[in-house]
Write an enzyme that holds these catalytic residues in place. Structure first.
Site, PDB file in Angstrom:
ATOM      1  N   ARG A   1       0.849  -1.066   0.128  1.00 33.67           N
ATOM      2  CA  ARG A   1      -0.146   0.227   0.031  1.00 33.67           C
ATOM      3  C   ARG A   1       0.945   1.180  -0.030  1.00 33.67           C
ATOM      4  NH1 ARG A   1      -5.202  -0.236   1.469  1.00 33.67           N
ATOM      5  NH2 ARG A   1      -4.965   1.602   0.445  1.00 33.67           N
TER       6      ARG A   1
ATOM      7  N   ALA B   1       5.231 -15.628  -9.197  1.00 32.47           N
ATOM      8  CA  ALA B   1       4.835 -17.157  -8.551  1.00 32.47           C
ATOM      9  C   ALA B   1       4.306 -17.487 -10.172  1.00 32.47           C
ATOM     10  CB  ALA B   1       3.809 -17.196  -7.614  1.00 32.47           C
TER      11      ALA B   1
ATOM     12  N   ASP C   1      13.104   6.197  -1.220  1.00 33.12           N
ATOM     13  CA  ASP C   1      13.956   7.144  -0.937  1.00 33.12           C
ATOM     14  C   ASP C   1      13.578   7.509   0.635  1.00 33.12           C
ATOM     15  OD1 ASP C   1      11.725   9.513  -0.386  1.00 33.12           O
ATOM     16  OD2 ASP C   1      11.512   9.053  -2.631  1.00 33.12           O
TER      17      ASP C   1
ATOM     18  N   HIS D   1       8.214   7.826   6.426  1.00 35.95           N
ATOM     19  CA  HIS D   1       6.844   7.823   6.461  1.00 35.95           C
ATOM     20  C   HIS D   1       6.271   6.408   6.551  1.00 35.95           C
ATOM     21  CE1 HIS D   1       2.646   8.984   5.595  1.00 35.95           C
ATOM     22  NE2 HIS D   1       2.866   8.203   4.603  1.00 35.95           N
TER      23      HIS D   1
ATOM     24  N   ARG E   1       4.322   2.269  10.338  1.00 35.50           N
ATOM     25  CA  ARG E   1       4.322   0.599  10.541  1.00 35.50           C
ATOM     26  C   ARG E   1       5.346   0.379  11.803  1.00 35.50           C
ATOM     27  NH1 ARG E   1       0.023  -0.888   7.742  1.00 35.50           N
ATOM     28  NH2 ARG E   1       0.159  -0.279   5.772  1.00 35.50           N
TER      29      ARG E   1
HETATM   30  C1  LIG Z   1      -2.579   1.066  11.316  1.00 40.03           C
HETATM   31  C2  LIG Z   1      -2.929   1.030   9.901  1.00 40.03           C
HETATM   32  C3  LIG Z   1      -4.297   0.741   9.436  1.00 40.03           C
HETATM   33  C4  LIG Z   1      -4.500   0.543   8.125  1.00 40.03           C
HETATM   34  N1  LIG Z   1      -5.754   0.067   7.877  1.00 40.03           N
HETATM   35  C5  LIG Z   1      -6.363  -0.080   6.646  1.00 40.03           C
HETATM   36  C6  LIG Z   1      -7.307  -0.413   6.333  1.00 40.03           C
HETATM   37  O1  LIG Z   1      -8.417  -0.817   7.221  1.00 40.03           O
HETATM   38  N2  LIG Z   1      -7.790  -0.529   4.891  1.00 40.03           N
HETATM   39  C7  LIG Z   1      -7.199  -0.082   4.208  1.00 40.03           C
HETATM   40  O2  LIG Z   1      -7.490  -0.004   2.854  1.00 40.03           O
HETATM   41  N3  LIG Z   1      -5.778   0.529   4.261  1.00 40.03           N
HETATM   42  C8  LIG Z   1      -5.337   0.514   5.876  1.00 40.03           C
HETATM   43  N4  LIG Z   1      -4.373   1.140   5.815  1.00 40.03           N
HETATM   44  C9  LIG Z   1      -3.201   1.682   4.820  1.00 40.03           C
HETATM   45  C10 LIG Z   1      -3.103   3.157   4.751  1.00 40.03           C
HETATM   46  O3  LIG Z   1      -4.657   3.690   4.391  1.00 40.03           O
HETATM   47  C11 LIG Z   1      -2.366   3.660   3.481  1.00 40.03           C
HETATM   48  O4  LIG Z   1      -2.875   3.051   2.346  1.00 40.03           O
HETATM   49  C12 LIG Z   1      -0.918   3.111   3.679  1.00 40.03           C
HETATM   50  O5  LIG Z   1      -0.672   3.327   5.382  1.00 40.03           O
HETATM   51  C13 LIG Z   1       0.030   3.737   2.914  1.00 40.03           C
HETATM   52  O6  LIG Z   1       0.308   5.230   3.236  1.00 40.03           O
HETATM   53  P1  LIG Z   1       0.196   6.192   2.210  1.00 40.03           P
HETATM   54  O7  LIG Z   1      -0.673   6.245   1.392  1.00 40.03           O
HETATM   55  O8  LIG Z   1       0.650   7.550   3.309  1.00 40.03           O
HETATM   56  O9  LIG Z   1       1.662   5.760   1.671  1.00 40.03           O
HETATM   57  P2  LIG Z   1       2.182   6.051   0.243  1.00 40.03           P
HETATM   58  O10 LIG Z   1       1.354   5.235  -0.752  1.00 40.03           O
HETATM   59  O11 LIG Z   1       3.762   5.668   0.382  1.00 40.03           O
HETATM   60  O12 LIG Z   1       2.142   7.470  -0.122  1.00 40.03           O
HETATM   61  C14 LIG Z   1       3.074   8.365   0.618  1.00 40.03           C
HETATM   62  C15 LIG Z   1       2.352   9.719   0.423  1.00 40.03           C
HETATM   63  O13 LIG Z   1       2.169  10.081  -0.883  1.00 40.03           O
HETATM   64  C16 LIG Z   1       1.297  10.996  -1.266  1.00 40.03           C
HETATM   65  N5  LIG Z   1       0.371  10.227  -2.044  1.00 40.03           N
HETATM   66  C17 LIG Z   1       0.644   8.908  -2.788  1.00 40.03           C
HETATM   67  N6  LIG Z   1      -0.182   8.402  -3.436  1.00 40.03           N
HETATM   68  C18 LIG Z   1      -0.900   9.566  -3.691  1.00 40.03           C
HETATM   69  C19 LIG Z   1      -2.258   9.647  -4.593  1.00 40.03           C
HETATM   70  N7  LIG Z   1      -2.778   8.881  -5.553  1.00 40.03           N
HETATM   71  N8  LIG Z   1      -2.792  10.926  -4.458  1.00 40.03           N
HETATM   72  C20 LIG Z   1      -2.495  11.675  -3.496  1.00 40.03           C
HETATM   73  N9  LIG Z   1      -1.355  11.623  -2.673  1.00 40.03           N
HETATM   74  C21 LIG Z   1      -0.668  10.415  -2.816  1.00 40.03           C
HETATM   75  C22 LIG Z   1       0.399  10.968   0.115  1.00 40.03           C
HETATM   76  O14 LIG Z   1       0.667  12.115   0.543  1.00 40.03           O
HETATM   77  C23 LIG Z   1       0.888   9.731   0.956  1.00 40.03           C
HETATM   78  O15 LIG Z   1       0.748  10.176   2.321  1.00 40.03           O
HETATM   79  C24 LIG Z   1      -3.696   1.149   7.207  1.00 40.03           C
HETATM   80  C25 LIG Z   1      -2.533   1.851   7.549  1.00 40.03           C
HETATM   81  C26 LIG Z   1      -2.046   1.377   8.981  1.00 40.03           C
HETATM   82  C27 LIG Z   1      -0.699   2.098   9.118  1.00 40.03           C
END
Ligand SMILES: Cc1cc2nc3c(=O)[nH]c(=O)nc-3n(C[C@H](O)[C@H](O)[C@H](O)COP(=O)(O)OP(=O)(O)OC[C@H]3O[C@@H](n4cnc5c(N)ncnc54)[C@H](O)[C@@H]3O)c2cc1C
Length: 310
Positions: free
Chosen positions: A112, A123, A220, A226, A231
């Site tokens: 994610r 696989a 990076d 982040h 995590r």
């Molecule tokens: C404790 C915990 C519980 C969670 N529970 C769930 C759950 O129940 N269901 C679920 O689906 N997920 C869940 N997640 C996953 C969470 O919603 C995020 O998808 C995951 O943590 C990745 O975070 P991120 O998108 O910030 O990271 P990255 O994908 O690495 O993105 C980093 C940052 O880049 C920017 N970014 C990246 N892509 C885009 C985009 N397309 N548009 C705009 N900005 C972008 C944002 O600022 C983002 O914060 C959980 C995560 C945690 C830590």
């Protein structure tokens, strides 16, 4: 399954080979390079390559012609300033590449994090190893009563034994059926010449989510921090947290000044909403504020009091 002798030999050969370079290297990370840090029962993480160091952050921030660094304390001060003010792009100048072996259900959480480059073991092309994550007894816990996304008290006695047996038996049986459908031995020859064998890309759908997969994962430093903030947090599932904790050990070796700033301004920091700041100001002014009159929900109040250690 521990690494095979052949895999150990490949890693040792890589570690024996040295190259001269004009680029910055970090002795503490060079010492870790390529070595597998074992995690969970069959997983690991190992650093394959990296670019940059603490000085590269400073160099980019100053858009310098040379290394751009000054006194160590000044550089650390600048890194702390950048971290504090979320001036994040200098941290993107450092990159790191890991080889990770992890259960598929952990990989689903990990993937994610979109701001990384990934190449996973195929696989469709290769047969997955017979390796399943079976939690250690201390991690075999009941559903949490207070957190719908978490685990609570550890299972004991017959129930724990039964759960472990189910996890092992189901994974083994599914893998046996996978192998049966593939109909190929370790050399790729048909086990039963009378059968065609199912394609690997189809047979794999029968495997359980605790089966191990592997990937190369490059990101990076900004996005790695982040990842770690989310995590390595107590709210993250234990099975991904152990990987984030191992990455934090890598950070300490690789970019000690950036890690310290991250520990101080992210990991160890708390965020208060505008309403919480108002409550804090009222408290500091000597007022006895209760949740009912705070304007905060019960949950926010509990979170704020938790952050204040009350
Ligand atoms: C404790 C915990 C519980 C969670 N529970 C769930 C759950 O129940 N269901 C679920 O689906 N997920 C869940 N997640 C996953 C969470 O919603 C995020 O998808 C995951 O943590 C990745 O975070 P991120 O998108 O910030 O990271 P990255 O994908 O690495 O993105 C980093 C940052 O880049 C920017 N970014 C990246 N892509 C885009 C985009 N397309 N548009 C705009 N900005 C972008 C944002 O600022 C983002 O914060 C959980 C995560 C945690 C830590």
């Amino acid at each position: 399954m521990p690494l095979t002798d052949a895999q150990h030999a490949e890693i040792a050969a890589q570690r024996d080979a040295a190259a001269t370079t004009r680029r910055a290297t970090v002795p503490a990370l060079e010492a870790l390079l390529f070595t597998a840090v074992p995690l969970l029962d069959h997983g690991f993480i190992r650093v394959i390559d990296y670019m940059g160091d603490d000085a590269a952050i400073v160099q980019a921030a100053r858009v310098s012609y040379g290394r751009g660094t000054r006194r160590v304390s000044e550089d650390a001060g600048l890194i702390r300033y950048l971290m504090r003010h979320r001036h994040s792009t200098p941290f993107e100048m450092c990159e790191i590449k890991f080889h990770v072996k992890l259960p598929i259900f952990v990989a689903r959480q990990w993937i994610r994090h979109r701001t990384a480059n990934v190449n996973e073991y195929s696989a469709r092309y290769s047969v997955l190893d017979r390796e399943f994550y079976i939690p250690a007894p201390a991690q075999l816990a009941a559903q949490s009563d207070v957190n719908r996304q978490g685990r609570g008290a550890v299972l004991h006695g017959d129930e724990a034994a039964e759960v472990l047996a189910l996890l092992r038996d189901d994974a083994s049986r599914c893998y046996d059926h996978y192998a049966q459908m593939l109909n190929e031995d370790a050399q790729g020859a048909a086990v039963d010449p009378a059968r065609q064998g199912l394609a690997r890309e189809l047979a794999r759908m029968n495997l359980t989510l605790n089966t191990y997969t592997q990937w190369y994962w490059k990101t990076d430093l900004h996005n790695l921090l982040h990842f770690c903030a989310l995590r390595a947090d107590a709210h993250a599932q234990y099975e991904i947290r152990v990987y984030a904790d191992a990455i934090i050990d890598v950070l300490k070796a690789w970019v000690p000044a950036a890690y310290q700033a991250f520990a101080d301004y992210r990991l160890g920091a708390v965020t208060f909403s505008a309403q919480m700041v108002t409550v804090l100001r009222r408290m500091l002014a000597g007022e006895a504020v209760a949740q009912a009159g705070s304007g905060l929900s019960k949950r926010e109040w509990a979170e704020m009091m938790g952050a204040l250690g009350k």
